[in-house]
Design a protein around this motif. Structure first.
Motif, mmCIF file in Angstrom:
data_model
loop_
_atom_site.group_PDB
_atom_site.id
_atom_site.type_symbol
_atom_site.label_atom_id
_atom_site.label_comp_id
_atom_site.label_asym_id
_atom_site.label_seq_id
_atom_site.Cartn_x
_atom_site.Cartn_y
_atom_site.Cartn_z
ATOM 1 N N LYS A 1 31.360 -10.686 -13.198
ATOM 2 C CA LYS A 1 32.461 -10.453 -12.260
ATOM 3 C C LYS A 1 33.367 -11.668 -12.136
ATOM 4 O O LYS A 1 32.921 -12.801 -12.180
ATOM 5 N N ASN B 1 36.808 -12.376 -9.592
ATOM 6 C CA ASN B 1 37.641 -11.760 -8.568
ATOM 7 C C ASN B 1 38.919 -12.536 -8.315
ATOM 8 O O ASN B 1 38.982 -13.742 -8.555
ATOM 9 N N SER C 1 40.934 -1.691 -6.647
ATOM 10 C CA SER C 1 39.511 -2.036 -6.576
ATOM 11 C C SER C 1 38.597 -0.883 -6.201
ATOM 12 O O SER C 1 37.380 -1.024 -6.263
#
Length: 279
Positions: free
Chosen positions: A10, A12, A190
């Motif tokens: 991940k 972000n 998202s």
């Protein structure tokens, strides 16, 4: 966000969003909506630049001297704390959704203690000592996880004391903060598993708020060589709102400003003081 070379894991990117509105109105028993919302993002994800754009828009859209109150609702992030501090009568308010979530979490851990009432009363009375003492009593003999939760909640309260107290004690309009995030950003970026590049996210978030603001989208909005800043965008939006309106400013009487130290003014003043002697 997509990692370089399709690397797993991940990554972000926070997209700062500001929605300017004139409060909320009730749509149904369980649903509200904001009045005249105008959304802003910054393509460089820069909070300072974003607030400058918002301030530029508000200064053009409203008579800032006539504004009775300006409320900044947020979840306590540092970039939000700096918003609209240049405006008079600005008050920062903790978003009710986030505060109630934190309060519910600590209440569930100490369900046999009257946590909600004690904390709310202490905040209303502006009594930090009471909060500190009460949390220490909760931690006495409690499991390690509960102690950590109480410490975390105490830090949250003290760091956000003024915005939380404003939320608890002031009669203020709501903000639909989480609803704005969900509607403007999460719904597209998202909520479903998608991967974005930084540049693509910046461009598309800008185009999305242009669409939600009712602005006509052109090819120039997606081409890098013809960028338009949000300060310029705010000015353009105001001009479009005023298009077709009659300008009555020519009939407004200007208040004369006299320089009391000017030669003519001093001569007239002296004449007024000595007119009896001249007669």
């Amino acid at each position: 966000m997509q990692k370089p070379k399709k690397e797993r894991g991940k990554r972000n990117q926070i997209v700062p969003l500001v929605t300017v509105s004139e409060g909320i109105e009730k749509v149904s028993e369980r649903r509200n909506r904001t009045i005249r919302p105008m959304h802003f993002v910054d393509e460089e994800f820069n909070g300072k630049q974003l607030w400058e754009s918002v301030e530029g828009y508000i200064a053009k859209a409203y008579d800032t001297e006539a504004l009775k109150h300006t409320y900044v609702h947020g979840d306590g992030e540092k970039w939000i704390e700096k918003g609209l501090n240049a405006f008079k009568r600005t008050k920062h308010i903790i978003d009710g959704y986030h505060y109630q979530k934190e309060l519910d979490r600590i209440c569930k851990r100490f369900s046999k203690r009257n946590v909600r009432t004690v904390i709310t009363t202490a905040i209303t009375n502006d009594d930090k000592h009471k909060v500190d003492h009460f949390l220490h009593t909760l931690m006495e003999g409690a499991p390690e996880e509960d102690v950590a939760a109480a410490k975390s909640f105490g830090t949250y309260l003290l760091n956000q004391w003024v915005p939380i107290r404003n939320y608890v004690t002031l009669d203020i309009p709501g903000s639909c903060t989480e609803g704005q995030i969900s509607h403007v950003l999460s719904e597209r970026f998202s909520r479903n598993p998608m991967g974005w590049s930084r540049k693509g996210l910046a461009k598309l978030s800008k185009i999305r708020v242009l669409k939600l603001n009712g602005q006509k989208i052109t090819a120039a909005d997606s081409r890098g060589e013809q960028e338009e800043t949000y300060r310029e965008y705010g000015e353009r939006m105001i001009q479009e709102y005023l298009k077709g309106c009659t300008d009555w400013s020519v009939f407004e009487r200007e208040v004369p400003i006299y320089d009391t130290n000017a030669g003519m003014q001093r001569l007239l003043q002296a004449y007024g003081q000595n007119h009896g002697a001249l007669n």
